[in-house]
Design a protein around this motif. Structure first.
Motif, PDB file in Angstrom:
ATOM      1  N   PRO A  21       1.086  -1.263  -0.100  1.00  0.00           N
ATOM      2  CA  PRO A  21       0.125   0.075   0.333  1.00  0.00           C
ATOM      3  C   PRO A  21       0.864   1.280  -0.105  1.00  0.00           C
ATOM      4  N   VAL A  22       0.487   3.080  -0.894  1.00  0.00           N
ATOM      5  CA  VAL A  22       1.339   3.912  -0.584  1.00  0.00           C
ATOM      6  C   VAL A  22      -0.151   4.724  -0.857  1.00  0.00           C
ATOM      7  N   THR A  23       0.510   5.731  -0.358  1.00  0.00           N
ATOM      8  CA  THR A  23      -0.586   6.828  -0.108  1.00  0.00           C
ATOM      9  C   THR A  23       0.604   8.222  -0.930  1.00  0.00           C
ATOM     10  N   ASP A  24       1.520   7.913  -1.842  1.00  0.00           N
ATOM     11  CA  ASP A  24       1.851   8.716  -2.363  1.00  0.00           C
ATOM     12  C   ASP A  24       2.524   8.618  -3.915  1.00  0.00           C
ATOM     13  N   SER A  25       1.672   9.511  -4.855  1.00  0.00           N
ATOM     14  CA  SER A  25       1.968   8.754  -6.355  1.00  0.00           C
ATOM     15  C   SER A  25       3.176   8.803  -6.864  1.00  0.00           C
ATOM     16  N   ALA A  26       4.251   9.774  -6.305  1.00  0.00           N
ATOM     17  CA  ALA A  26       5.474  10.019  -6.805  1.00  0.00           C
ATOM     18  C   ALA A  26       6.600   8.942  -6.594  1.00  0.00           C
ATOM     19  N   LEU A  27       5.734   8.047  -6.131  1.00  0.00           N
ATOM     20  CA  LEU A  27       6.525   6.735  -4.797  1.00  0.00           C
ATOM     21  C   LEU A  27       7.119   5.876  -6.417  1.00  0.00           C
ATOM     22  N   LEU A  28       6.187   6.033  -6.929  1.00  0.00           N
ATOM     23  CA  LEU A  28       6.246   5.021  -8.734  1.00  0.00           C
ATOM     24  C   LEU A  28       7.156   5.431  -9.611  1.00  0.00           C
ATOM     25  N   PRO A  29       7.371   6.422 -10.065  1.00  0.00           N
ATOM     26  CA  PRO A  29       8.396   6.763 -10.536  1.00  0.00           C
ATOM     27  C   PRO A  29       9.802   6.849 -10.022  1.00  0.00           C
ATOM     28  N   ALA A  30       9.495   6.538  -8.795  1.00  0.00           N
ATOM     29  CA  ALA A  30      10.458   6.632  -7.953  1.00  0.00           C
ATOM     30  C   ALA A  30      11.384   5.309  -7.492  1.00  0.00           C
ATOM     31  N   VAL A  31       9.992   4.577  -8.035  1.00  0.00           N
ATOM     32  CA  VAL A  31      10.705   3.237  -7.755  1.00  0.00           C
ATOM     33  C   VAL A  31      11.416   1.910  -9.230  1.00  0.00           C
ATOM     34  N   VAL A  32      11.069   2.932 -10.327  1.00  0.00           N
ATOM     35  CA  VAL A  32      11.048   2.266 -12.184  1.00  0.00           C
ATOM     36  C   VAL A  32      12.727   3.341 -11.058  1.00  0.00           C
ATOM     37  N   ARG A  33      12.790   4.026 -11.252  1.00  0.00           N
ATOM     38  CA  ARG A  33      14.449   4.517 -11.267  1.00  0.00           C
ATOM     39  C   ARG A  33      15.717   4.126 -10.173  1.00  0.00           C
ATOM     40  N   ARG A  34      14.920   3.370  -9.051  1.00  0.00           N
ATOM     41  CA  ARG A  34      15.692   2.107  -8.247  1.00  0.00           C
ATOM     42  C   ARG A  34      16.222   0.835  -8.734  1.00  0.00           C
ATOM     43  N   LEU A  35      15.084   0.303  -9.592  1.00  0.00           N
ATOM     44  CA  LEU A  35      14.888  -0.803 -10.348  1.00  0.00           C
ATOM     45  C   LEU A  35      15.281  -0.915 -11.106  1.00  0.00           C
ATOM     46  N   ASP A  36      15.228   0.034 -12.221  1.00  0.00           N
ATOM     47  CA  ASP A  36      16.013   0.506 -13.664  1.00  0.00           C
ATOM     48  C   ASP A  36      17.630   0.418 -12.899  1.00  0.00           C
ATOM     49  N   ASP A  37      18.422   1.291 -12.274  1.00  0.00           N
ATOM     50  CA  ASP A  37      20.030   1.455 -11.907  1.00  0.00           C
ATOM     51  C   ASP A  37      20.671  -0.378 -11.098  1.00  0.00           C
ATOM     52  N   ALA A  38      19.333  -0.503 -10.469  1.00  0.00           N
ATOM     53  CA  ALA A  38      20.112  -2.792  -9.724  1.00  0.00           C
ATOM     54  C   ALA A  38      19.649  -3.451 -11.559  1.00  0.00           C
ATOM     55  N   GLY A  39      19.762  -2.726 -12.270  1.00  0.00           N
ATOM     56  CA  GLY A  39      19.434  -3.621 -13.594  1.00  0.00           C
ATOM     57  C   GLY A  39      18.146  -4.448 -13.581  1.00  0.00           C
ATOM     58  N   VAL A  40      17.163  -4.554 -12.662  1.00  0.00           N
ATOM     59  CA  VAL A  40      15.863  -5.203 -12.686  1.00  0.00           C
ATOM     60  C   VAL A  40      15.042  -5.015 -13.919  1.00  0.00           C
ATOM     61  N   VAL A  41      14.814  -5.713 -14.397  1.00  0.00           N
ATOM     62  CA  VAL A  41      13.317  -6.122 -15.589  1.00  0.00           C
ATOM     63  C   VAL A  41      12.153  -6.468 -15.473  1.00  0.00           C
ATOM     64  N   ILE A  42      11.293  -5.553 -15.679  1.00  0.00           N
ATOM     65  CA  ILE A  42      10.104  -5.732 -14.953  1.00  0.00           C
ATOM     66  C   ILE A  42       8.951  -5.856 -15.745  1.00  0.00           C
ATOM     67  N   THR A  43       8.168  -6.656 -15.324  1.00  0.00           N
ATOM     68  CA  THR A  43       6.853  -6.892 -16.829  1.00  0.00           C
ATOM     69  C   THR A  43       5.970  -6.654 -16.187  1.00  0.00           C
ATOM     70  N   GLU A  44       5.878  -6.262 -15.186  1.00  0.00           N
ATOM     71  CA  GLU A  44       4.073  -5.671 -14.466  1.00  0.00           C
ATOM     72  C   GLU A  44       4.683  -4.528 -13.730  1.00  0.00           C
ATOM     73  N   LEU A  45       4.061  -3.481 -13.879  1.00  0.00           N
ATOM     74  CA  LEU A  45       3.983  -2.660 -12.916  1.00  0.00           C
ATOM     75  C   LEU A  45       3.210  -1.727 -13.270  1.00  0.00           C
ATOM     76  N   ALA A  46       2.254  -1.328 -11.364  1.00  0.00           N
ATOM     77  CA  ALA A  46       0.302  -0.622 -11.636  1.00  0.00           C
ATOM     78  C   ALA A  46       0.714  -0.399 -10.472  1.00  0.00           C
ATOM     79  N   LEU A  47      -0.156   0.934 -10.427  1.00  0.00           N
ATOM     80  CA  LEU A  47      -0.262   1.798  -9.028  1.00  0.00           C
ATOM     81  C   LEU A  47      -2.124   1.646  -9.766  1.00  0.00           C
ATOM     82  N   ARG A  48      -2.259   0.518  -8.614  1.00  0.00           N
ATOM     83  CA  ARG A  48      -4.124   0.680  -8.570  1.00  0.00           C
ATOM     84  C   ARG A  48      -4.843   0.950  -7.099  1.00  0.00           C
ATOM     85  N   ASN A  49      -6.090   0.939  -7.269  1.00  0.00           N
ATOM     86  CA  ASN A  49      -6.872   1.571  -5.536  1.00  0.00           C
ATOM     87  C   ASN A  49      -6.783   0.310  -5.015  1.00  0.00           C
ATOM     88  N   SER A  50      -6.996   0.580  -3.659  1.00  0.00           N
ATOM     89  CA  SER A  50      -7.105  -0.456  -2.931  1.00  0.00           C
ATOM     90  C   SER A  50      -8.387  -1.217  -2.788  1.00  0.00           C
TER      91      SER A  50
END
Length: 323
Positions: A266-295
């Motif tokens: 669960p997250v309360t800040d939508s800005a968290l999504l790009p932060a997760v993308v940057r961190r995982l990209d820096d770590a070289g992690v390939v993502i097949t699914e990424l979503a921010l949806r309602n609870s």
């Protein structure tokens, strides 16, 4: 009448165990109230009280304007009840089961036969009408059980975990039947531990846990109450799951849930999504699914109770009575 069912302060005890601890419920006429909770939460006990099968130790309840204790006979004339397990006679055919109930309700043989034919057609059981119920599939038995509860044309229908043990297709079929009944003006009290079922069918939901109602509202209202959205991340490689758990957990500030390769939190800040993308990209992690949806209702339930809907917090059976 605005409300078909009203209950105030219902209490039911079995020895030292309190199955209902001051339950308040209100079901608007012509709607579905989903009574949502884990096994042992008190759902079935509440249904038994409202069906006049149990007398409360304290509190008050009316069904169709009649008191469930003083006017029990009147209440029984208004309701139909389908329990957790099919209650039809397996040795009788589909037609015979419905005919028997019609006759017990005081119908003439002709009227009971006509009602049986009508219900067998509505529930798509015509081809199996002359077969013994023991030859029916699980989904067919549940449909016959639901048909049996409607022989007397009840204004209110109690469905106590009606899809327990059904396969997904049979569950969807039963949901469709419930929707058609509500469209005809029937009021439904539905108990379930399936969050998706409550989300699909209920106009309003009452969350019950350890014998108490802890939240009420429409499904979307309950989802909005926890004020969070859900971040879901699935890496392409199983080996990257620990890295995703670490990043999501650190940024979200909570321990993520993991199912296979899917990591959610669960997250309360939508800005968290790009932060997760940057961190995982820096770590070289390939993502097949990424979503921010309602609870989901599952996350609502977890937030309200501290445990998933499927967990049992108290004994399911006290002195031989389901709670």
């Amino acid at each position: 009448m605005d409300h078909a069912i009203r209950a105030e302060g219902l209490v039911k005890r079995y020895g030292e165990t309190t199955a209902l601890d001051g339950v308040d419920l209100a079901v608007r006429t012509g709607t579905v109230l989903g009574l949502l909770g884990p096994n042992g939460a008190g759902k079935t006990t509440a249904v038994r009280v409202l069906a006049t099968l149990l007398q409360p130790d304290a509190g008050h309840a009316t069904v169709g304007g009649y008191d469930v204790v003083r006017d029990a006979h009147r209440v029984r004339q208004l309701i139909g009840l389908t329990g957790q397990y099919a209650s039809v006679d397996e040795a009788l055919t589909g037609t015979e089961n419905l005919l028997l109930i019609g006759r017990l309700l005081g119908m003439s043989r002709r009227a009971a036969k006509a009602r049986a034919r009508e219900l067998l057609a509505r529930f798509q059981l015509e081809d199996a009408a002359s077969r013994a119920a023991k030859t029916y599939s699980g989904g067919m038995r549940r449909r016959l059980d639901l048909a049996a509860s409607l022989v007397g044309r009840p204004a209110l229908l109690y469905l106590d975990e009606p899809t327990t043990g059904l396969d997904p297709r049979s569950r969807l079929e039963l949901w469709g039947l419930v929707r058609s009944l509500v469209a005809d003006g029937v009021t439904v009290l539905l108990t379930t531990q399936y969050l998706e079922e409550a989300d699909q069918l209920a106009d309003e939901i009452a969350v019950i846990d350890e014998g108490r109602v802890i939240a009420t509202g429409a499904p979307d209202e309950l989802k909005a109450k926890i004020g969070a959205r859900c971040l879901a991340v699935r890496p392409a490689d199983d080996a990257d799951v620990p890295a995703v758990i670490s990043v999501v957990g650190e940024l979200a500030g909570v321990a993520p849930e993991v199912e296979g390769r899917l990591v959610t939190a669960p997250v309360t800040d939508s800005a968290l999504l790009p932060a997760v993308v940057r961190r995982l990209d820096d770590a070289g992690v390939v993502i097949t699914e990424l979503a921010l949806r309602n609870s989901s209702l599952n996350e609502v339930f977890l937030s309200l109770t501290g445990h998933p809907a499927g967990e049992t917090e108290q004994a399911d059976d006290t002195e031989g009575v389901l709670v």
